[in-house]
Scaffold this motif. Sequence first.
Motif, PDB file in Angstrom:
ATOM      1  N   MET A 136      -2.625 -11.970   1.113  1.00 41.88           N
ATOM      2  CA  MET A 136      -3.776 -12.700   0.732  1.00 41.88           C
ATOM      3  C   MET A 136      -3.300 -12.259  -0.694  1.00 41.88           C
ATOM      4  N   PHE A 137      -3.554 -11.251  -0.992  1.00 39.57           N
ATOM      5  CA  PHE A 137      -2.896 -10.381  -2.528  1.00 39.57           C
ATOM      6  C   PHE A 137      -2.596  -8.982  -2.286  1.00 39.57           C
ATOM      7  N   ILE A 138      -2.202  -8.965  -3.399  1.00 40.97           N
ATOM      8  CA  ILE A 138      -0.913  -7.429  -3.423  1.00 40.97           C
ATOM      9  C   ILE A 138      -1.744  -6.927  -4.768  1.00 40.97           C
ATOM     10  N   GLU A 139      -1.554  -5.413  -4.182  1.00 42.28           N
ATOM     11  CA  GLU A 139      -2.943  -4.468  -4.705  1.00 42.28           C
ATOM     12  C   GLU A 139      -1.884  -3.554  -5.224  1.00 42.28           C
ATOM     13  N   SER A 140      -1.745  -2.932  -6.457  1.00 44.45           N
ATOM     14  CA  SER A 140      -0.759  -1.742  -6.731  1.00 44.45           C
ATOM     15  C   SER A 140      -2.135  -0.027  -7.170  1.00 44.45           C
ATOM     16  N   ASN A 141      -1.032   0.596  -7.102  1.00 38.86           N
ATOM     17  CA  ASN A 141      -1.425   1.957  -6.733  1.00 38.86           C
ATOM     18  C   ASN A 141      -1.071   2.603  -7.072  1.00 38.86           C
ATOM     19  N   LYS A 142      -0.204   3.091  -8.632  1.00 35.41           N
ATOM     20  CA  LYS A 142       1.288   4.157  -8.930  1.00 35.41           C
ATOM     21  C   LYS A 142       1.688   3.495  -8.885  1.00 35.41           C
ATOM     22  N   ASP A 143       2.860   4.316  -7.831  1.00 30.15           N
ATOM     23  CA  ASP A 143       4.180   3.792  -7.886  1.00 30.15           C
ATOM     24  C   ASP A 143       4.094   2.955  -5.834  1.00 30.15           C
ATOM     25  N   TYR A 144       2.783   2.889  -5.699  1.00 35.43           N
ATOM     26  CA  TYR A 144       3.132   2.546  -3.999  1.00 35.43           C
ATOM     27  C   TYR A 144       2.505   0.428  -4.466  1.00 35.43           C
ATOM     28  N   ILE A 145       2.438  -0.182  -3.399  1.00 30.52           N
ATOM     29  CA  ILE A 145       1.699  -1.747  -3.414  1.00 30.52           C
ATOM     30  C   ILE A 145       1.209  -1.199  -1.620  1.00 30.52           C
ATOM     31  N   THR A 146       0.616  -2.352  -2.079  1.00 33.40           N
ATOM     32  CA  THR A 146      -0.923  -2.736  -0.661  1.00 33.40           C
ATOM     33  C   THR A 146      -0.265  -4.407  -0.629  1.00 33.40           C
ATOM     34  N   ILE A 147       0.734  -4.800   0.360  1.00 32.47           N
ATOM     35  CA  ILE A 147       0.372  -6.411   0.939  1.00 32.47           C
ATOM     36  C   ILE A 147      -0.909  -6.382   1.740  1.00 32.47           C
ATOM     37  N   HIS A 148      -1.891  -7.203   1.170  1.00 33.06           N
ATOM     38  CA  HIS A 148      -3.169  -7.427   1.977  1.00 33.06           C
ATOM     39  C   HIS A 148      -2.571  -8.977   2.925  1.00 33.06           C
ATOM     40  N   LYS A 149      -2.187  -8.718   3.968  1.00 35.51           N
ATOM     41  CA  LYS A 149      -2.300 -10.380   4.771  1.00 35.51           C
ATOM     42  C   LYS A 149      -3.538 -11.256   4.636  1.00 35.51           C
ATOM     43  N   ASN A 150      -3.587 -12.287   5.437  1.00 39.55           N
ATOM     44  CA  ASN A 150      -4.263 -13.117   5.759  1.00 39.55           C
ATOM     45  C   ASN A 150      -5.105 -12.652   7.088  1.00 39.55           C
ATOM     46  N   ASP A 151      -4.697 -12.007   7.761  1.00 47.84           N
ATOM     47  CA  ASP A 151      -5.193 -11.114   9.123  1.00 47.84           C
ATOM     48  C   ASP A 151      -5.400 -10.155   9.320  1.00 47.84           C
ATOM     49  N   GLY A 152      -5.204  -9.640   7.882  1.00 47.61           N
ATOM     50  CA  GLY A 152      -5.976  -8.773   7.908  1.00 47.61           C
ATOM     51  C   GLY A 152      -5.836  -7.282   7.590  1.00 47.61           C
ATOM     52  N   GLU A 153      -3.911  -7.503   8.421  1.00 45.71           N
ATOM     53  CA  GLU A 153      -2.802  -5.894   7.724  1.00 45.71           C
ATOM     54  C   GLU A 153      -2.878  -6.301   6.481  1.00 45.71           C
ATOM     55  N   LYS A 154      -2.331  -4.573   6.152  1.00 44.88           N
ATOM     56  CA  LYS A 154      -2.414  -3.993   5.371  1.00 44.88           C
ATOM     57  C   LYS A 154      -0.830  -3.097   5.023  1.00 44.88           C
ATOM     58  N   ILE A 155      -0.236  -3.556   4.890  1.00 53.92           N
ATOM     59  CA  ILE A 155       1.790  -2.960   4.576  1.00 53.92           C
ATOM     60  C   ILE A 155       1.789  -2.683   3.143  1.00 53.92           C
ATOM     61  N   THR A 156       1.312  -0.775   3.397  1.00 57.96           N
ATOM     62  CA  THR A 156       1.451  -0.220   2.145  1.00 57.96           C
ATOM     63  C   THR A 156       3.513   0.083   1.867  1.00 57.96           C
ATOM     64  N   SER A 157       3.681  -0.085   0.611  1.00 61.16           N
ATOM     65  CA  SER A 157       5.333   0.325   0.531  1.00 61.16           C
ATOM     66  C   SER A 157       5.653   1.319  -0.702  1.00 61.16           C
ATOM     67  N   LYS A 158       6.308   2.057  -0.774  1.00 64.08           N
ATOM     68  CA  LYS A 158       7.051   2.511  -2.184  1.00 64.08           C
ATOM     69  C   LYS A 158       7.253   1.320  -3.345  1.00 64.08           C
ATOM     70  N   TYR A 159       6.462   0.940  -4.626  1.00 61.49           N
ATOM     71  CA  TYR A 159       7.355  -0.456  -5.006  1.00 61.49           C
ATOM     72  C   TYR A 159       6.456  -0.610  -6.211  1.00 61.49           C
ATOM     73  N   ARG A 160       6.993  -1.636  -7.038  1.00 64.81           N
ATOM     74  CA  ARG A 160       6.541  -1.463  -8.531  1.00 64.81           C
ATOM     75  C   ARG A 160       5.760  -2.466  -8.403  1.00 64.81           C
ATOM     76  N   ILE A 161       4.756  -3.104  -8.842  1.00 67.98           N
ATOM     77  CA  ILE A 161       4.340  -3.972  -8.579  1.00 67.98           C
ATOM     78  C   ILE A 161       4.966  -5.811  -9.501  1.00 67.98           C
ATOM     79  N   SER A 162       5.182  -4.833 -10.855  1.00 69.33           N
ATOM     80  CA  SER A 162       6.533  -6.155 -11.638  1.00 69.33           C
ATOM     81  C   SER A 162       7.465  -6.102 -10.576  1.00 69.33           C
TER      82      SER A 162
END
Length: 238
Positions: free
Chosen positions: A153-179
């Motif tokens: 659905m969308f991807i959100e960045s917080n410092k050195d981490y990103i959270t992938i927001h999925k259509n089903d409501g699941e969120k997956i957070t990883s140490k990764y750059r949004i760029s």
Amino acid sequence: MKKVKCMIVDDEPLAIQLIENHISKIDQLEVVATCNNPIDAFGLLKEHSIELLFLDIKMSDMSGLDFLKTLKDPPETIFTTAHREFALESYDLQALDYLLKPITFHRFYKAVDRYLSSANAQAETKSSSNLEESFILMRAGSIHHKIFEREIMFIESNKDYITIHKNDGEKITSKYRISLIESELSSNDFLRVHRSFIINTQLIKAFSAHDIHVGDHEIPIGASYKESTVAFLKSMKK
């Protein structure tokens, strides 16, 4: 075939020699740099585009664990050490594997094969142009998640981490750059609308001059991205 660029950091010359020997037996890998302390490793990482790092833990001046913590965008890392007690902390740092010395080739290959399998899957993702089939592999802790782009659905960045927001409501957070994730998404349906947000434009429900509604979420439009975002939104009306 493009080879994976590797670096070895270890204060024991014999340990470096052993890992170099193991790497020489695997066609997909090549050693582009070695050093015996983390301080020199900083400079080498700036000079070379390292994809796989073999890192000792107990070294003078700085431990391998502390060194990895200082890196904003570290390469995939396999720890090589004679000490068992740091295993848990290494996985907290999302290390790919933890090899205990003396390192046998069988155990070494098993760790490298995990990296190669993941890298090959990422390469297949980039070559695909179909949103229904395209996917990314995202590591959260020690688990690799296969995420189809159509599920995002969308991807959100917080410092050195990103959270992938999925259509089903699941969120997956990883140490990764949004760029980085922005460059890896293969579909044109994704749009960067803010320094901290990438949205799936197929899921836009409404928008204003200041934000975009994606699902039940209001995503702000950043000043630096306003011109390109407004241009895209105008094109939706045609």
